[in-house]
Design a protein around this motif. Structure first.
Motif, PDB file in Angstrom:
ATOM      1  N   UNK A 146       0.788  -0.538  -0.387  1.00 45.12           N
ATOM      2  CA  UNK A 146      -0.149   0.094  -0.083  1.00 45.12           C
ATOM      3  C   UNK A 146       1.123   1.167  -0.168  1.00 45.12           C
ATOM      4  N   UNK A 147       2.033   1.562   0.039  1.00 43.67           N
ATOM      5  CA  UNK A 147       3.194   2.317   0.608  1.00 43.67           C
ATOM      6  C   UNK A 147       3.150   2.311  -0.452  1.00 43.67           C
TER       7      UNK A 147
ATOM      8  N   UNK B 263       2.836   1.927  -3.340  1.00 41.42           N
ATOM      9  CA  UNK B 263       1.716   2.134  -4.441  1.00 41.42           C
ATOM     10  C   UNK B 263       1.195   3.656  -3.758  1.00 41.42           C
ATOM     11  N   UNK B 264       1.437   4.230  -2.466  1.00 47.54           N
ATOM     12  CA  UNK B 264       1.498   5.565  -2.314  1.00 47.54           C
ATOM     13  C   UNK B 264       2.610   5.964  -2.345  1.00 47.54           C
TER      14      UNK B 264
ATOM     15  N   UNK C 257       2.472   7.446  -6.101  1.00 49.65           N
ATOM     16  CA  UNK C 257       1.485   8.927  -6.704  1.00 49.65           C
ATOM     17  C   UNK C 257       2.657   9.208  -6.295  1.00 49.65           C
ATOM     18  N   UNK C 258       3.417   9.039  -4.962  1.00 44.14           N
ATOM     19  CA  UNK C 258       4.050  10.300  -4.476  1.00 44.14           C
ATOM     20  C   UNK C 258       5.065  10.803  -5.760  1.00 44.14           C
TER      21      UNK C 258
ATOM     22  N   UNK D 281      -7.526  -0.163  -5.410  1.00 46.92           N
ATOM     23  CA  UNK D 281      -6.714  -1.015  -4.060  1.00 46.92           C
ATOM     24  C   UNK D 281      -7.286  -1.432  -2.926  1.00 46.92           C
TER      25      UNK D 281
ATOM     26  N   UNK E  20      -2.255   6.666   5.703  1.00 44.52           N
ATOM     27  CA  UNK E  20      -0.691   6.303   6.690  1.00 44.52           C
ATOM     28  C   UNK E  20      -0.807   7.705   6.547  1.00 44.52           C
TER      29      UNK E  20
ATOM     30  N   UNK F  48      -5.782  10.380  -4.097  1.00 48.20           N
ATOM     31  CA  UNK F  48      -4.599  11.441  -4.259  1.00 48.20           C
ATOM     32  C   UNK F  48      -3.347  10.362  -4.561  1.00 48.20           C
ATOM     33  N   UNK F  49      -2.428  10.092  -3.938  1.00 51.38           N
ATOM     34  CA  UNK F  49      -1.903   8.580  -4.106  1.00 51.38           C
ATOM     35  C   UNK F  49      -2.132   7.975  -5.244  1.00 51.38           C
ATOM     36  N   UNK F  50      -3.146   7.301  -5.024  1.00 51.56           N
ATOM     37  CA  UNK F  50      -3.661   6.051  -5.651  1.00 51.56           C
ATOM     38  C   UNK F  50      -4.543   6.694  -6.725  1.00 51.56           C
TER      39      UNK F  50
ATOM     40  N   UNK G  19      -2.894  11.888  -8.298  1.00 54.23           N
ATOM     41  CA  UNK G  19      -1.306  11.652  -9.144  1.00 54.23           C
ATOM     42  C   UNK G  19      -0.464  11.146 -10.185  1.00 54.23           C
ATOM     43  N   UNK G  20      -1.385   9.731 -10.462  1.00 48.03           N
ATOM     44  CA  UNK G  20      -0.792   8.667 -11.410  1.00 48.03           C
ATOM     45  C   UNK G  20      -1.655   8.729 -12.510  1.00 48.03           C
TER      46      UNK G  20
ATOM     47  N   UNK H  90     -16.417   2.582  -2.978  1.00 50.75           N
ATOM     48  CA  UNK H  90     -15.820   1.608  -1.941  1.00 50.75           C
ATOM     49  C   UNK H  90     -15.430   2.018  -0.412  1.00 50.75           C
TER      50      UNK H  90
END
Lengths: 153, 596
Positions: free
Chosen positions: A30-31, A33-34, A37-38, A49, B75, B101-103, B106-107, B125
């Motif tokens: 999960x991190x 995948x984070x 993104x970052x 996910x 996280x 955002x991250x998932x 941003x992608x 979900x």
């Protein structure tokens, strides 16, 4: 340049957009995948996910149930061997995965639709590549037979 | 819980981070149409003061009993939003986060429509999970106000003193005869060239005389049981076994200086090929003499990774074939991929010390990359001023060391700038070797249930955010046991670990995460599979039924997945809570059936 790659892909893509469900462990994948993104690593939009604490949590029936409900692919992603936050959850999963594959095969689903991968919190690039690769593979395989039951269009 | 879910959905633009890609107002309107959703809104920054106030206000105004925030990763931001829910009188476990955002944004910056559709899925979900959430109470335990520190090196002694000065009882154990660790074997410390004893001696004297510290040398940990606040440790030493009861444990058992195997860089083949640690002995034993030249080789046994072929392209053609052969040979040699980070400064320190003793000696440092940072850069310049020569070599090709008939050592390496061979005739060859994890650490880690990272050092709970915590509550790490550190860094980590342990001991009570396994006794047949599989020994079969001791359970859920009767589930990550998300994604109309 990234945009070009995307345009290229758009041209070749067919009507079918697979839907992949990923069970990612909280601590590594999960991190990871984070981090994808970052780091702004782009990948196809076909993955969704679900966060779990450890791959050890993934009951084989989760995989079968997810496929039955119409997912075109299932990804289970955890920490690299030896890196598990809970010492051995990923090993427990790995053992289970053999018979998950067999079970998936026996209900008439291509075993390639189900994957177990190790992605650490620092492997954002690997996560993006994996999603890209898996999406392409499942696109070739076509929609899951179960998908047609729930989503005839 | 019989109460109908009343969910509030808060969607964040995160400035342009999400809002620049995803059509947030459209997603908000979509969320309003979903079952169980009582209220939905979007804001520029949900984590801002205004955003948090809006959440609290909406909880009161609309009598919300579940909250979903669609923004960044749980996280980093879950604790903040959980606390906000708590302030508004909602149980913290009735909160769920959707990572858009991250998932997502941003992608997928070049696919706004698809990203918007994906965001709707992710939000749906999260709503499904939220509808299934139940309030949880975090178990509370008493913390014994005593601590066990394993290893009396600089980090361990610092941690012990810090806790003892705050009034806590500290048991400090050391497997060697004298405290001091690696620092005791050093003579000078960089960059001040202060005597190592200036650091070690005051610490040693203080821990020996402190009334709150019980120092036990020649003692090791034999066994440990219990949990945060209440560990039972069995120590074994020269005077037999001793059992102690402590609230916290700090692991500071250090690392070892790597000694290459015989033959690596001709170590132990020629007498005058030595390690940096041995050079210190030679320097202070007075056996150095007045050598004409000393060659130091960096990264022996460290940073042995993949070869990057692009690096070869720059070399003169005639040399490259020969070079490639040597590189392939080097790959087979023993080595580890990480940088030990202290060896560069250690080599420069010893180079300066040699120059101070014998200014005419030519000191050559053969390096691949030189890592000197912050004020250490000045120390490197000092070495340059003293005419220490730094020669960049091609790292992948191991230097070749031969002995000349006159008894001198000849070192042959490839200069990285020219790609040409360089040869040095030298009196001494000094190998800079990395710090390596101790072998005994594996047993210790297994006993304490701390994971070991791929490089062999103990793993911190989070590389960036929790560097001295382990994932075992109440157990902390300090010093080189979690990776190479120099003296100041060891002191910092010792102080940090002591501060962390003192928070627990000072509060006298600790709450642990509520994500634990629960057994349905009606379904349990007492097969014992859970007991077998659990890495923490949390489930125990009593009277034919499995009982999970919450305080030991870390909530991984392996037992829940393994239970043949499906009698076990995990709080907050129950079977139905997990599957509800997949179901809401794949069969959207199912969402109305979901609920507790």
């Amino acid at each position: 340049m990234v945009k070009d790659v995307f345009e290229e892909e758009k041209k070749t893509e067919k009507e079918f957009e697979p839907l992949i469900v990923a069970y990612c462990c909280n601590w590594c994948s999960y991190a990871g995948a984070d981090l994808a993104g970052t780091s702004r690593f782009e990948y196809p939009t076909n993955i969704r996910i679900i966060r779990i604490m450890c791959t050890g949590r993934v009951d084989p029936t989760f995989v079968l149930e997810t496929l039955r409900m119409g997912a075109d692919g299932v990804l289970i992603a955890g920490c690299h061997p030896g890196d598990c936050h809970y010492q051995k959850g990923n090993f427990i999963m790995e053992k289970r995965f053999d018979y998950i594959k067999k079970a998936v095969n026996s209900i008439g689903i291509e075993p390639e639709r189900v994957r177990l991968e190790w992605i650490s919190a620092s492997e954002g690039g690997k996560f993006a590549t994996l999603v890209r690769e898996m999406t392409n593979k499942i696109r070739q395989l076509g929609p899951s037979p179960f998908r047609l039951i729930h989503n005839p269009k | 819980m019989s109460e109908e879910p009343r969910i509030g959905v808060f969607i964040c633009h995160c400035g342009v981070n999400i809002g620049g890609v995803v059509n947030v107002p459209e997603v908000t309107e979509y969320a309003k149409t979903l079952p169980h959703v009582t209220y939905a809104e979007h804001s520029l920054y949900t984590c801002s003061e205004a955003g948090l106030t809006a959440i609290k206000k909406a909880i009161k105004e609309y009598n919300l009993n579940r909250v979903v925030v669609a923004s960044c990763t749980p996280r980093t931001h879950e604790p903040l939003f959980r606390a906000t829910c708590k302030e508004a009188g909602l149980n913290a476990y009735l909160f769920e986060m959707a990572n858009i955002r991250e998932h997502c944004s941003w992608v997928h910056p070049h696919e706004p429509e698809k990203a918007t559709e994906k965001t709707k899925d992710i939000v749906r979900m999260a709503i499904a999970k939220a509808a299934m959430l139940e309030p949880q109470t975090e178990p509370e335990v008493e913390v014994k106000d005593a601590s066990l520190v394993i290893g009396a090196g600089v980090a361990g002694m610092t941690a012990a003193l810090s806790m003892a000065n705050q009034g806590f009882k500290v048991y400090l154990i050391e497997k060697e005869k004298e405290p001091g660790g690696i620092a005791r074997r050093l003579h000078k410390l960089y960059p001040t060239l202060a005597d190592s004893s200036e650091v070690v001696d005051p610490l040693t004297n203080a821990v020996k005389s402190h009334k709150n510290i019980e120092l036990m040398t020649l003692t090791t940990l034999k066994d440990v049981s219990g949990y945060v606040g209440n560990f039972n440790a069995v120590l074994t030493g020269s005077s037999g076994d001793k059992e102690i009861n402590v609230g916290t444990i700090i692991v500071a058992c250090g690392a070892v200086n790597y000694r290459p195997p015989q033959g690596l860089c001709q170590y132990k083949v020629y007498d005058r090929v030595i390690t940096q640690e041995e050079l210190e002995g030679v320097l202070y034993g007075g056996t150095l003499g007045k050598p004409e030249r000393i060659v130091m080789i960096q990264c022996v046994g460290a940073r042995k990774g993949e070869i990057r072929p692009s690096e070869l392209e720059a070399f003169p053609k005639s040399d490259s074939a020969e070079l490639l052969r040597k590189i392939l040979k080097a790959r087979k040699e023993e080595g580890w991929p990480y940088c030990s980070k202290i060896c560069c400064m250690n080599a420069i320190k010893n180079a300066v010390l040699v120059k101070e003793r014998s200014p005419k000696t030519d000191v050559v440092v053969l390096f691949g990359d030189l890592r000197v940072y912050k004020e250490y850069e000045d120390f490197y310049r000092k070495a340059r001023d003293l005419e220490v020569r730094f020669v960049r070599r091609i790292e992948e090709a191991a230097p070749e060391i031969t002995q000349t008939p006159e008894g001198k050592l000849q070192v042959m390496a490839y200069d990285a700038l020219s790609g040409l061979e360089v040869k040095f005739l030298s009196d001494w060859v000094v190998l800079s070797t990395p710090l390596r994890p101790r072998k005994g650490e594996v047993m210790l880690a297994r006993m304490l249930k701390i994971p070991i990272g791929t490089d062999g050092f103990l793993m911190e709970a989070h590389l960036k955010l929790r560097p001295v915590d382990t994932n075992v509550d109440g157990v902390f790490i300090a010093g080189t046991v979690s990776g190479p550190k120099d003296v100041p860094e060891s002191i910092i980590s010792g102080e940090a670990a002591a501060a962390k342990a003192s928070i627990l001991m000072g509060n006298r009570k600790v709450r642990t995460e509520a994500i634990t396994a629960v057994v349905d006794e009606d379904l349990c047949i007492g097969c014992g599979l859970c007991e077998e599989i659990c890495p923490y020994g949390a489930p125990k079969i009593e009277n034919g039924k499995s009982k999970v001791r919450e305080i030991l359970c870390r909530g991984c859920g392996s037992c829940a997945a393994e239970c043949p009767r499906r009698a076990i589930t995990t709080r907050h990550f129950g079977d139905q809570q997990i599957l509800a998300q997949a179901k809401a994604l794949l069969i959207p109309e199912s969402l109305k059936e979901v609920g507790v």
